[in-house]
Scaffold this motif. Structure first.
Motif, mmCIF file in Angstrom:
data_model
loop_
_atom_site.group_PDB
_atom_site.id
_atom_site.type_symbol
_atom_site.label_atom_id
_atom_site.label_comp_id
_atom_site.label_asym_id
_atom_site.label_seq_id
_atom_site.Cartn_x
_atom_site.Cartn_y
_atom_site.Cartn_z
ATOM 1 N N SER A 106 0.832 -1.206 0.000
ATOM 2 C CA SER A 106 0.000 0.000 0.000
ATOM 3 C C SER A 106 0.862 1.249 0.000
ATOM 4 C CB SER A 106 -0.897 0.040 1.244
ATOM 5 O OG SER A 106 -1.832 -0.991 1.264
ATOM 6 N N LEU A 107 0.234 2.366 -0.330
ATOM 7 C CA LEU A 107 0.889 3.664 -0.149
ATOM 8 C C LEU A 107 0.947 3.987 1.344
ATOM 9 C CD1 LEU A 107 -0.741 5.903 -2.927
ATOM 10 C CD2 LEU A 107 1.313 4.487 -3.074
ATOM 11 N N LYS A 108 1.917 4.806 1.727
ATOM 12 C CA LYS A 108 2.070 5.168 3.142
ATOM 13 C C LYS A 108 0.849 5.888 3.702
ATOM 14 C CE LYS A 108 7.098 5.493 3.664
ATOM 15 N NZ LYS A 108 8.236 6.406 3.930
ATOM 16 N N ASN A 109 0.139 6.624 2.861
ATOM 17 C CA ASN A 109 -1.039 7.339 3.345
ATOM 18 C C ASN A 109 -2.263 6.430 3.463
ATOM 19 O OD1 ASN A 109 -0.393 7.711 0.418
ATOM 20 N ND2 ASN A 109 -2.515 8.420 0.329
ATOM 21 N N HIS A 110 -2.075 5.146 3.143
ATOM 22 C CA HIS A 110 -3.154 4.170 3.299
ATOM 23 C C HIS A 110 -2.814 3.165 4.389
ATOM 24 C CE1 HIS A 110 -4.418 4.959 -1.164
ATOM 25 N NE2 HIS A 110 -4.900 5.859 -0.320
ATOM 26 N N ILE A 111 -2.066 3.572 5.370
ATOM 27 C CA ILE A 111 -1.600 2.658 6.403
ATOM 28 C C ILE A 111 -2.771 2.109 7.214
ATOM 29 C CG2 ILE A 111 -1.247 4.458 8.161
ATOM 30 C CD1 ILE A 111 1.340 2.912 8.937
ATOM 31 N N ALA A 112 -2.658 0.837 7.581
ATOM 32 C CA ALA A 112 -3.735 0.152 8.299
ATOM 33 C C ALA A 112 -3.793 0.596 9.748
ATOM 34 C CB ALA A 112 -3.531 -1.353 8.229
ATOM 35 N N LYS A 113 -4.975 0.507 10.324
ATOM 36 C CA LYS A 113 -5.122 0.758 11.751
ATOM 37 C C LYS A 113 -4.504 -0.401 12.530
ATOM 38 C CE LYS A 113 -9.309 3.528 11.345
ATOM 39 N NZ LYS A 113 -10.732 3.674 11.716
ATOM 40 N N ILE A 114 -4.046 -0.121 13.721
ATOM 41 C CA ILE A 114 -3.352 -1.120 14.536
ATOM 42 C C ILE A 114 -4.250 -2.325 14.810
ATOM 43 C CG2 ILE A 114 -2.274 -1.528 16.786
ATOM 44 C CD1 ILE A 114 -1.503 1.420 16.823
ATOM 45 N N ASN A 115 -3.667 -3.500 14.660
ATOM 46 C CA ASN A 115 -4.301 -4.773 15.028
ATOM 47 C C ASN A 115 -5.492 -5.170 14.162
ATOM 48 O OD1 ASN A 115 -2.460 -5.075 17.166
ATOM 49 N ND2 ASN A 115 -3.801 -3.954 18.578
#
Length: 359
Positions: free
Chosen positions: A32-41
């Motif tokens: 993914s792109l860095k601005n689409h980072i997943a939420k923790i856990n």
């Protein structure tokens, strides 16, 4: 099988796909792109997450070399790029082989209409893919209007029928009309509020009747003002953002679920499917996604976009007839079990991957 899943990691749809594939024993590399980072856990620890160095829209162009190197190093069997405009462009510029391109909705409905250049980019991306996947037949037809010489496989986005299931209604002392959607103009929350006002006008006693709205969005303040203007601020309750895992519990409080979407980019009515799985009768607008997943008169009712008067008529009809609500709710559940069981949808996607796997 090693799968490179090229998609926004912060999307619940992405999270559900990669977790399910990992649970089935496949090695998944989520890029993914860095601005689409997943939420923790939210994503399984068994899924390898890689974030590309360049973020934003330019990342769809400037990350191509990095992605190509990653692909070679990881010895990938099949690539599934999601969203034909952005990540589809990146997959093409990286010259990744064996790409399955999954279209989402606005990428084929809205993006090509914004400019001739964007239409040209989208056509290139669709033609480059070895295979195209669509979550609905209506979106597949829209995609065929753009590119006619590609096979398109319909892979529905189902629901977990164990998580989304019929339970006894909570708040039995109250009658609840509800919705779960982003508070944006295109989703027509204002239409549902106006319909609710008309519905209340037909009744002598309304103390026990309320509306709940789950979601956030840029139109929230405007919708709150609309409720004040209509004199129903005490009746309409804005509940804010809700995580997908908590949606079934929200539906269990609702006697009727409404969706007022205005745009054809509502390409797959997953929210309606979730409500139907929980045994809720649904009233929705006649956009393509809802027309496909619902069965008119059996799992709910469809009204023309902006026709809040007819939506109010159906609210009243369902309010007055509990047996009808129960019958429609059960019909909806049966339809979901038949067509939109999540496990069956995952099986279908894995079969598609296996047919494309590198020899």
């Amino acid at each position: 099988m090693r799968i490179l899943f090229l998609s926004a990691a912060n999307s619940i749809h992405t999270v559900r796909w990669v977790n399910a594939l990992s649970e089935r024993g496949h090695e998944v590399v989520l890029v993914s792109l860095k601005n689409h980072i997943a939420k923790i856990n939210t994503i399984s620890a068994n899924v390898r997450q890689v974030y590309l160095p360049v973020k934003g829209k330019k990342g769809y162009y400037l990350n191509a070399i990095f992605l190509k190197v990653l692909y070679i190093r990881e010895q990938i069997d099949v690539v599934n790029a999601h969203y034909a405009s952005g990540y589809g462009t990146l997959a093409r510029l990286a010259r990744l082989p064996n790409v399955l391109l999954s279209v989402w909705g606005s990428d084929v409905y809205d993006f090509p209409r914004e400019s001739k250049m964007k239409e040209k980019i989208l056509k290139k991306n669709l033609k480059y893919a070895v295979q195209i996947a669509s979550t609905s037949y209506c979106m597949a037809e829209q995609t065929r209007k753009i590119v006619r010489d590609k096979k398109i496989v319909v892979t529905p986005f189902g629901v977990d029928i164990e998580q989304f299931r019929i339970h006894p209604k909570r708040n039995k002392d109250y009658f609840i009309v509800g919705t779960v959607k982003t508070l944006s103009y295109k989703y027509g929350i204002d239409m549902i509020i106006k319909a609710f006002r008309l519905f209340l006008d037909q009744l002598d006693k309304t103390d026990h009747i309320h509306m709940v709205i789950y979601g956030e969005g840029e139109q929230k303040d405007e919708l709150i003002e609309l409720c004040k203007l209509l004199g129903i601020s005490d009746k309409v309750h804005f509940k804010g953002y809700i995580a997908n895992m908590n949606v079934p519990e929200a539906f269990r409080t609702m006697d009727i679920v409404c969706f007022g979407s205005r745009m054809e980019s509502e390409s797959f009515g997953v929210a309606a499917v979730e409500a139907m799985a929980c045994g809720c009768p649904v009233i929705a607008t006649k956009v393509a996604g809802f027309k496909e997943v619902m069965e008119e008169g059996r799992t709910g009712y469809l009204v023309s976009a902006e026709d809040y008067e007819m939506m109010a008529v159906y609210m009243l009809k369902l309010y007055r007839d509990k047996e009808l609500r129960d019958e429609i709710g059960l019909n909806g559940r049966k339809r979901v079990e038949r067509f939109y069981d999540w496990n069956q949808c995952v099986d279908m996607m894995i079969d598609l991957y296996m047919s494309m796997k590198r020899k």
